[in-house]
Design an enzyme around this catalytic site. Structure first.
Site, PDB file in Angstrom:
ATOM      1  N   HIS A  27       9.537  -7.761   6.532  1.00 38.68           N
ATOM      2  CA  HIS A  27      10.016  -7.183   5.279  1.00 38.68           C
ATOM      3  C   HIS A  27      11.035  -6.071   5.504  1.00 38.68           C
ATOM      4  CE1 HIS A  27       6.127  -5.341   6.505  1.00 38.68           C
ATOM      5  NE2 HIS A  27       6.807  -4.207   6.336  1.00 38.68           N
ATOM      6  N   ILE A  28      11.826  -5.847   4.457  1.00 36.16           N
ATOM      7  CA  ILE A  28      12.751  -4.715   4.397  1.00 36.16           C
ATOM      8  C   ILE A  28      12.354  -3.888   3.184  1.00 36.16           C
ATOM      9  CG2 ILE A  28      15.145  -3.969   4.127  1.00 36.16           C
ATOM     10  CD1 ILE A  28      15.997  -6.691   5.299  1.00 36.16           C
ATOM     11  N   TYR A  29      12.161  -2.602   3.394  1.00 31.88           N
ATOM     12  CA  TYR A  29      11.795  -1.722   2.283  1.00 31.88           C
ATOM     13  C   TYR A  29      12.997  -1.480   1.372  1.00 31.88           C
ATOM     14  CZ  TYR A  29       7.207  -0.675   4.219  1.00 31.88           C
ATOM     15  OH  TYR A  29       5.915  -0.782   4.663  1.00 31.88           O
ATOM     16  N   CYS A  50      -0.277  -2.830  13.549  1.00 33.27           N
ATOM     17  CA  CYS A  50       0.750  -3.711  12.988  1.00 33.27           C
ATOM     18  C   CYS A  50       1.127  -4.792  13.992  1.00 33.27           C
ATOM     19  CB  CYS A  50       2.001  -2.920  12.613  1.00 33.27           C
ATOM     20  SG  CYS A  50       1.760  -1.775  11.240  1.00 33.27           S
ATOM     21  N   ARG A 103      -4.997 -18.752  30.902  1.00 37.69           N
ATOM     22  CA  ARG A 103      -4.586 -18.841  29.494  1.00 37.69           C
ATOM     23  C   ARG A 103      -5.342 -17.837  28.627  1.00 37.69           C
ATOM     24  NH1 ARG A 103      -4.630 -25.365  28.750  1.00 37.69           N
ATOM     25  NH2 ARG A 103      -6.724 -25.040  29.596  1.00 37.69           N
ATOM     26  N   ARG A 104      -5.893 -16.828  29.301  1.00 42.11           N
ATOM     27  CA  ARG A 104      -6.676 -15.804  28.597  1.00 42.11           C
ATOM     28  C   ARG A 104      -6.140 -14.400  28.862  1.00 42.11           C
ATOM     29  NH1 ARG A 104     -12.542 -18.130  30.686  1.00 42.11           N
ATOM     30  NH2 ARG A 104     -12.320 -20.239  29.832  1.00 42.11           N
ATOM     31  N   ARG A 146       1.501  -8.716  12.739  1.00 41.15           N
ATOM     32  CA  ARG A 146       1.069  -9.073  11.379  1.00 41.15           C
ATOM     33  C   ARG A 146       2.004  -8.506  10.318  1.00 41.15           C
ATOM     34  NH1 ARG A 146      -0.872  -4.963   8.389  1.00 41.15           N
ATOM     35  NH2 ARG A 146      -1.422  -3.050   9.514  1.00 41.15           N
ATOM     36  N   ARG A 201       0.808  -1.226   0.000  1.00 41.63           N
ATOM     37  CA  ARG A 201       0.000   0.000   0.000  1.00 41.63           C
ATOM     38  C   ARG A 201       0.841   1.276   0.000  1.00 41.63           C
ATOM     39  NH1 ARG A 201       0.390   2.641   4.593  1.00 41.63           N
ATOM     40  NH2 ARG A 201       1.358   1.507   6.317  1.00 41.63           N
ATOM     41  N   ASP A 237       8.122  -4.190   9.804  1.00 32.79           N
ATOM     42  CA  ASP A 237       9.168  -3.409   9.133  1.00 32.79           C
ATOM     43  C   ASP A 237      10.461  -3.681   9.898  1.00 32.79           C
ATOM     44  OD1 ASP A 237      10.979  -1.457   8.371  1.00 32.79           O
ATOM     45  OD2 ASP A 237       9.567   0.210   8.506  1.00 32.79           O
TER      46      ASP A 237
END
Length: 283
Positions: free
Chosen positions: A226-228, A165, A145-146, A185, A31, A188
């Site tokens: 990821h790497i930009y 993110c 566990r919650r 998720r 995006r 960077d």
């Protein structure tokens, strides 16, 4: 293993696995309009016996880490709180959204709006549950566990300047120690992940202190890592540097409630680092 070593190995892995793509200029679109290379599904783990995970191969701007975390914990989503503390990391996202950030992390952590119209303070709730478990560790606790906090409120995503993110995250109590696992998720790796590691590690220490527990381990699950394209040279430079021993974290021992922490109550000690490596954030 020191989490910085794991982080640097992940940087090397991405460069190696995408060597041909980089050479041919074949970037993964997204995006922001700035292409990336990356991998999917990785994990970093840290034991604080080795120190606090502020990366040393480039300077971490810890003042911004503190300011943003206190901002989240205050339930704030305005820029004024950050600007008063010299932090401008959210300015670009706000500018893209008419100067507002919408119901992002702080709103969801402290005032999640349910379908029933009620608001839920996830931070207060999870701290109370941890205290109950710590007070009677032999008794089975229904929420052991919650111990989860999530910023991912589907009903609010379209109003957010940037959907979360990182998060949800989950605490775990065992043998008098408090552990934390974070799910991310979108990661960077050069700009975001070092900041996120330090932020959640700080949160773990703060919650451990106010619940009377020792600090355990930190686990960070990275999905789209990821790497930009515009940061590849910066990553290569960072990989030429030898890490220093990690610093230590000092928290004011007088603070017993999560909302009482201030900037002055949180300090890095013996933080030896290489010079900063600047990079442009893709928004």
């Amino acid at each position: 293993m020191n989490i910085e070593i794991q982080y640097l190995e992940l940087c090397r892995e991405i460069l190696a696995e995408n060597e041909q793509e980089i050479a041919e200029g074949r970037w993964t679109p997204n995006r922001t309009g700035m292409g990336t290379v990356g991998v999917f599904g990785r994990m970093l783990k840290h034991d604080f016996k080795e120190g606090f995970p502020a990366l040393t191969t480039k300077k971490l701007f810890f003042n911004s880490v503190k300011a943003e975390l206190l901002w989240f914990l205050a339930g704030r989503t305005d820029l004024e709180f950050l600007h008063e503390r010299g932090c401008h990391i959210w300015d670009k996202d706000a500018a893209r959204n008419g100067g507002k950030l919408g119901p992002i992390y702080g709103k969801q952590w402290r005032a999640w709006e349910g379908a029933d119209g009620r608001t839920y303070d996830q931070i207060a709730w999870v701290i109370q549950q941890i205290r109950e478990i710590a007070a009677d560790p032999e008794r089975p606790h229904p929420n052991s566990r919650r111990l989860v906090v999530s910023p991912w409120n589907v009903a609010d995503l379209e109003e957010m300047a940037l959907p979360p993110c990182h998060g949800p995250f989950q605490f775990h109590v065992k043998d008098g120690r408090l552990h934390l696992a974070v799910w991310q998720r979108s990661a960077d790796l050069f700009l975001g992940v070092p900041f996120n590691i330090a932020s959640y590690s700080l949160l773990l220490h703060m919650v451990a202190q106010v619940t009377g527990l020792a600090v355990g381990t930190y686990t960070h699950y990275l999905n789209d890592v990821h790497i930009y394209r515009n940061l590849l040279d910066q990553v290569r430079l960072q990989l030429t540097r030898e890490p220093y021993p990690l610093p230590r974290l000092w928290l004011n021992p007088e603070v017993r409630e999560i909302d009482q922490f201030t900037m002055d109550d949180i300090q890095l000690v013996d933080y030896k680092h290489h010079p900063p490596i600047r990079g442009e954030l893709s928004t």
